[in-house]
Write a protein that holds these residues in place. Structure first.
Motif, PDB file in Angstrom:
ATOM      1  N   VAL A 133     -16.241   9.962   0.636  1.00 60.49           N
ATOM      2  CA  VAL A 133     -16.905   8.763   1.143  1.00 60.49           C
ATOM      3  C   VAL A 133     -17.234   7.875  -0.052  1.00 60.49           C
ATOM      4  O   VAL A 133     -17.978   8.276  -0.938  1.00 60.49           O
ATOM      5  CB  VAL A 133     -18.184   9.113   1.924  1.00 60.49           C
ATOM      6  N   GLY A 134     -16.668   6.673  -0.059  1.00 62.75           N
ATOM      7  CA  GLY A 134     -16.886   5.759  -1.174  1.00 62.75           C
ATOM      8  C   GLY A 134     -18.051   4.824  -0.924  1.00 62.75           C
ATOM      9  O   GLY A 134     -18.011   4.001   0.007  1.00 62.75           O
ATOM     10  N   PRO A 135     -19.121   4.911  -1.706  1.00 64.26           N
ATOM     11  CA  PRO A 135     -20.290   4.056  -1.474  1.00 64.26           C
ATOM     12  C   PRO A 135     -19.958   2.581  -1.656  1.00 64.26           C
ATOM     13  O   PRO A 135     -19.238   2.186  -2.575  1.00 64.26           O
ATOM     14  CB  PRO A 135     -21.296   4.543  -2.521  1.00 64.26           C
ATOM     15  N   GLY A 136     -20.474   1.763  -0.719  1.00 65.63           N
ATOM     16  CA  GLY A 136     -20.314   0.320  -0.820  1.00 65.63           C
ATOM     17  C   GLY A 136     -18.921  -0.194  -0.541  1.00 65.63           C
ATOM     18  O   GLY A 136     -18.637  -1.362  -0.810  1.00 65.63           O
ATOM     19  N   LEU A 137     -18.069   0.650   0.044  1.00 65.68           N
ATOM     20  CA  LEU A 137     -16.664   0.263   0.230  1.00 65.68           C
ATOM     21  C   LEU A 137     -16.341  -0.016   1.689  1.00 65.68           C
ATOM     22  O   LEU A 137     -16.874   0.627   2.583  1.00 65.68           O
ATOM     23  CB  LEU A 137     -15.746   1.362  -0.307  1.00 65.68           C
ATOM     24  N   PRO A 138     -15.401  -0.964   1.945  1.00 65.73           N
ATOM     25  CA  PRO A 138     -15.040  -1.344   3.313  1.00 65.73           C
ATOM     26  C   PRO A 138     -13.879  -0.518   3.852  1.00 65.73           C
ATOM     27  O   PRO A 138     -13.326   0.358   3.180  1.00 65.73           O
ATOM     28  CB  PRO A 138     -14.642  -2.803   3.159  1.00 65.73           C
ATOM     29  N   HIS A 139     -13.493  -0.876   5.039  1.00 73.27           N
ATOM     30  CA  HIS A 139     -12.393  -0.235   5.756  1.00 73.27           C
ATOM     31  C   HIS A 139     -11.078  -0.338   4.975  1.00 73.27           C
ATOM     32  O   HIS A 139     -10.705  -1.412   4.510  1.00 73.27           O
ATOM     33  CB  HIS A 139     -12.249  -0.925   7.113  1.00 73.27           C
ATOM     34  N   VAL A 140     -10.396   0.782   4.826  1.00 74.85           N
ATOM     35  CA  VAL A 140      -9.121   0.879   4.099  1.00 74.85           C
ATOM     36  C   VAL A 140      -9.196   0.068   2.795  1.00 74.85           C
ATOM     37  O   VAL A 140      -8.370  -0.803   2.519  1.00 74.85           O
ATOM     38  CB  VAL A 140      -7.917   0.437   4.955  1.00 74.85           C
ATOM     39  N   PHE A 141     -10.188   0.412   1.987  1.00 69.14           N
ATOM     40  CA  PHE A 141     -10.368  -0.273   0.702  1.00 69.14           C
ATOM     41  C   PHE A 141      -9.190  -0.047  -0.236  1.00 69.14           C
ATOM     42  O   PHE A 141      -8.999  -0.787  -1.212  1.00 69.14           O
ATOM     43  CB  PHE A 141     -11.666   0.193   0.046  1.00 69.14           C
ATOM     44  N   GLN A 142      -8.346   0.952   0.061  1.00 64.54           N
ATOM     45  CA  GLN A 142      -7.178   1.225  -0.780  1.00 64.54           C
ATOM     46  C   GLN A 142      -6.207   0.051  -0.810  1.00 64.54           C
ATOM     47  O   GLN A 142      -5.404  -0.063  -1.745  1.00 64.54           O
ATOM     48  CB  GLN A 142      -6.464   2.490  -0.290  1.00 64.54           C
ATOM     49  N   HIS A 143      -6.259  -0.820   0.211  1.00 66.93           N
ATOM     50  CA  HIS A 143      -5.415  -2.021   0.220  1.00 66.93           C
ATOM     51  C   HIS A 143      -5.653  -2.895  -1.013  1.00 66.93           C
ATOM     52  O   HIS A 143      -4.795  -3.715  -1.374  1.00 66.93           O
ATOM     53  CB  HIS A 143      -5.707  -2.871   1.457  1.00 66.93           C
ATOM     54  N   HIS A 144      -6.800  -2.743  -1.660  1.00 62.25           N
ATOM     55  CA  HIS A 144      -7.202  -3.653  -2.730  1.00 62.25           C
ATOM     56  C   HIS A 144      -6.946  -3.076  -4.115  1.00 62.25           C
ATOM     57  O   HIS A 144      -7.626  -3.419  -5.087  1.00 62.25           O
ATOM     58  CB  HIS A 144      -8.674  -4.036  -2.534  1.00 62.25           C
ATOM     59  N   TYR A 145      -5.930  -2.208  -4.210  1.00 65.18           N
ATOM     60  CA  TYR A 145      -5.512  -1.677  -5.507  1.00 65.18           C
ATOM     61  C   TYR A 145      -5.181  -2.849  -6.446  1.00 65.18           C
ATOM     62  O   TYR A 145      -4.727  -3.915  -6.021  1.00 65.18           O
ATOM     63  CB  TYR A 145      -4.284  -0.773  -5.332  1.00 65.18           C
ATOM     64  N   GLY A 146      -5.441  -2.621  -7.725  1.00 60.78           N
ATOM     65  CA  GLY A 146      -5.198  -3.673  -8.710  1.00 60.78           C
ATOM     66  C   GLY A 146      -6.336  -4.652  -8.851  1.00 60.78           C
ATOM     67  O   GLY A 146      -6.420  -5.362  -9.855  1.00 60.78           O
ATOM     68  N   HIS A 147      -7.234  -4.702  -7.865  1.00 59.62           N
ATOM     69  CA  HIS A 147      -8.393  -5.589  -7.910  1.00 59.62           C
ATOM     70  C   HIS A 147      -9.706  -4.816  -7.792  1.00 59.62           C
ATOM     71  O   HIS A 147     -10.768  -5.382  -8.060  1.00 59.62           O
ATOM     72  CB  HIS A 147      -8.334  -6.610  -6.767  1.00 59.62           C
ATOM     73  N   LEU A 148      -9.619  -3.565  -7.380  1.00 63.53           N
ATOM     74  CA  LEU A 148     -10.804  -2.749  -7.143  1.00 63.53           C
ATOM     75  C   LEU A 148     -10.563  -1.376  -7.756  1.00 63.53           C
ATOM     76  O   LEU A 148      -9.641  -0.661  -7.353  1.00 63.53           O
ATOM     77  CB  LEU A 148     -11.051  -2.620  -5.632  1.00 63.53           C
ATOM     78  N   ASP A 149     -11.377  -1.027  -8.741  1.00 64.91           N
ATOM     79  CA  ASP A 149     -11.174   0.244  -9.450  1.00 64.91           C
ATOM     80  C   ASP A 149     -11.174   1.427  -8.493  1.00 64.91           C
ATOM     81  O   ASP A 149     -10.382   2.367  -8.647  1.00 64.91           O
ATOM     82  CB  ASP A 149     -12.264   0.442 -10.502  1.00 64.91           C
ATOM     83  N   LEU A 158       0.827  -1.212   0.000  1.00 63.78           N
ATOM     84  CA  LEU A 158       0.000   0.000   0.000  1.00 63.78           C
ATOM     85  C   LEU A 158       0.857   1.256   0.000  1.00 63.78           C
ATOM     86  O   LEU A 158       0.635   2.179  -0.800  1.00 63.78           O
ATOM     87  CB  LEU A 158      -0.925  -0.006   1.210  1.00 63.78           C
ATOM     88  N   VAL A 159       1.849   1.315   0.883  1.00 68.82           N
ATOM     89  CA  VAL A 159       2.694   2.501   0.966  1.00 68.82           C
ATOM     90  C   VAL A 159       3.530   2.655  -0.297  1.00 68.82           C
ATOM     91  O   VAL A 159       3.700   3.763  -0.819  1.00 68.82           O
ATOM     92  CB  VAL A 159       3.599   2.443   2.212  1.00 68.82           C
ATOM     93  N   GLY A 160       4.022   1.531  -0.817  1.00 68.16           N
ATOM     94  CA  GLY A 160       4.784   1.592  -2.056  1.00 68.16           C
ATOM     95  C   GLY A 160       3.954   2.093  -3.218  1.00 68.16           C
ATOM     96  O   GLY A 160       4.441   2.860  -4.062  1.00 68.16           O
ATOM     97  N   GLU A 161       2.688   1.682  -3.277  1.00 70.48           N
ATOM     98  CA  GLU A 161       1.804   2.161  -4.342  1.00 70.48           C
ATOM     99  C   GLU A 161       1.570   3.668  -4.236  1.00 70.48           C
ATOM    100  O   GLU A 161       1.619   4.384  -5.228  1.00 70.48           O
ATOM    101  CB  GLU A 161       0.469   1.417  -4.291  1.00 70.48           C
ATOM    102  N   ALA A 199     -10.202   1.590  -5.467  1.00 71.66           N
ATOM    103  CA  ALA A 199      -8.946   1.672  -4.719  1.00 71.66           C
ATOM    104  C   ALA A 199      -7.877   2.382  -5.540  1.00 71.66           C
ATOM    105  O   ALA A 199      -7.166   3.262  -5.035  1.00 71.66           O
ATOM    106  CB  ALA A 199      -8.477   0.268  -4.331  1.00 71.66           C
ATOM    107  N   ASP A 200      -7.756   2.009  -6.806  1.00 70.80           N
ATOM    108  CA  ASP A 200      -6.757   2.659  -7.665  1.00 70.80           C
ATOM    109  C   ASP A 200      -7.071   4.135  -7.845  1.00 70.80           C
ATOM    110  O   ASP A 200      -6.164   4.984  -7.781  1.00 70.80           O
ATOM    111  CB  ASP A 200      -6.712   1.954  -9.021  1.00 70.80           C
ATOM    112  N   ALA A 201      -8.341   4.456  -8.052  1.00 75.38           N
ATOM    113  CA  ALA A 201      -8.716   5.858  -8.236  1.00 75.38           C
ATOM    114  C   ALA A 201      -8.461   6.664  -6.969  1.00 75.38           C
ATOM    115  O   ALA A 201      -8.004   7.815  -7.029  1.00 75.38           O
ATOM    116  CB  ALA A 201     -10.193   5.959  -8.642  1.00 75.38           C
ATOM    117  N   ALA A 202      -8.747   6.067  -5.807  1.00 74.23           N
ATOM    118  CA  ALA A 202      -8.527   6.773  -4.541  1.00 74.23           C
ATOM    119  C   ALA A 202      -7.043   7.030  -4.310  1.00 74.23           C
ATOM    120  O   ALA A 202      -6.648   8.119  -3.855  1.00 74.23           O
ATOM    121  CB  ALA A 202      -9.112   5.973  -3.379  1.00 74.23           C
TER     122      ALA A 202
END
Length: 309
Positions: A262-278, A89-92, A280-283
């Motif tokens: 506020v991201g609708p329908g998103l969980p806690h620290v959804f940014q962890h899921h970059y590469g699998h969740l659009d 996450l930090v590297g991304e 997350a990448d946009a955030a």
């Protein structure tokens, strides 16, 4: 953005086994490491160093824009997590912003309760300044407890008479250890990761019988005057939603430049899921742009700093 991706992520998070008895901190640390850790992104070099007397993971993208530095404080309820669990996450974030990042292995509870983590955050921040880092070239970020710790570190720095950094970004910040936010209860069913009891247990381990409303434990109750521009990102499907919303409101009331997403329908620290969740990448892209947009403010030539990548 993909509803199918969000639904798949929610189902995956809900499928994680839950023990009928609460695991020990060591068991939680092992489980968290296995579940969350992602490798350092390609094109980012990692090396181990020390900052503020604590082990630190330095992450340097191949393409670095200007002199900016990022100080990152990881999440994990002040009990679990490390720079290694958050290296991906930090590297991304560092790669997208073109910034050298320092991710600090601050002391964890219950072995080291409040205010040990704040002391370590402040020591790291102080050492960066003492080493010659211009605060206008320094930004901060953190997630969950690390988001609250980032704000607490800046409050401690302000009280110590130190200058503030250029900007700060927090993902799903935990900033109220009294658990007074309504979403702690109202979002319990929507949150695929945490229950109120989970959050309460982390607060018990970190603060114990201490004052949970102390502004360095629960920055939502602090006077935030003088803090740098702040970006708060949070998912709508998490029990800490109101922590983020109230932090942004407190910052605005104290005349801090603040942006709340506020991201609708998103969980806690959804940014962890970059590469699998659009989302997350946009955030992460927006967070990187926010940080780089504020670097060098007030210095001649600041507008020539490179944009986020």
């Amino acid at each position: 953005m993909s509803r199918q991706q969000r639904d798949a992520l929610d189902a995956m998070l809900r499928s994680a086994p839950r023990s009928e008895t609460r695991p020990t901190p060591e068991e939680q640390r092992g489980g968290f490491t296995a579940a969350v850790t992602r490798p350092v992104p390609e094109g980012v070099a990692a090396r181990r160093t020390v900052l503020g007397g604590r082990p630190t993971l330095e992450l340097e993208p191949a393409k670095v824009s200007g002199r900016g530095r990022l100080l990152y404080l990881h999440g994990g309820g002040y009990v679990i997590g490390s720079p290694d669990t958050h290296a991906g996450l930090v590297g991304e974030l560092a790669r997208r912003a073109g910034l050298r990042a320092m991710s600090v292995d601050y002391r964890l509870a219950p072995e080291h309760p409040f205010p040990a983590a704040v002391d370590d955050g402040l020591a790291a921040y102080r050492e960066l300044l003492a080493a010659g880092t211009d605060p206008r070239d320094l930004v901060m970020a953190g997630d969950s407890a690390g988001g609250g710790l980032s704000i607490a570190t800046l409050l401690a720095a302000r009280e110590a008479g130190l200058p503030q950094p250029a900007a700060v970004v927090v993902f799903s910040p935990w900033v109220d250890l009294t658990l007074a936010g309504g979403s702690i209860r109202s979002k319990e069913g929507a949150d695929p990761i945490f229950t109120e009891a989970d959050v309460h247990a982390y607060a018990d381990l970190y603060v114990g019988a201490g004052d949970r409303a102390h502004p360095l434990a629960s920055p939502v109750f602090a006077d935030l005057t003088g803090l740098p521009p702040l970006l708060v990102q949070v998912g709508a499907n998490e029990v800490l939603l109101d922590d983020a919303v109230r932090l942004a409101g407190r910052a605005g009331a104290d005349d801090v430049e603040v942006t709340l997403e506020v991201g609708p329908g998103l969980p806690h620290v959804f940014q962890h899921h970059y590469g699998h969740l659009d989302e997350a990448d946009a955030a992460l892209d927006r967070a990187a742009r926010f940080l780089t947009a504020h670097l060098g403010a007030g210095r001649p030539g600041a507008d020539r700093l490179g944009p986020a990548r």
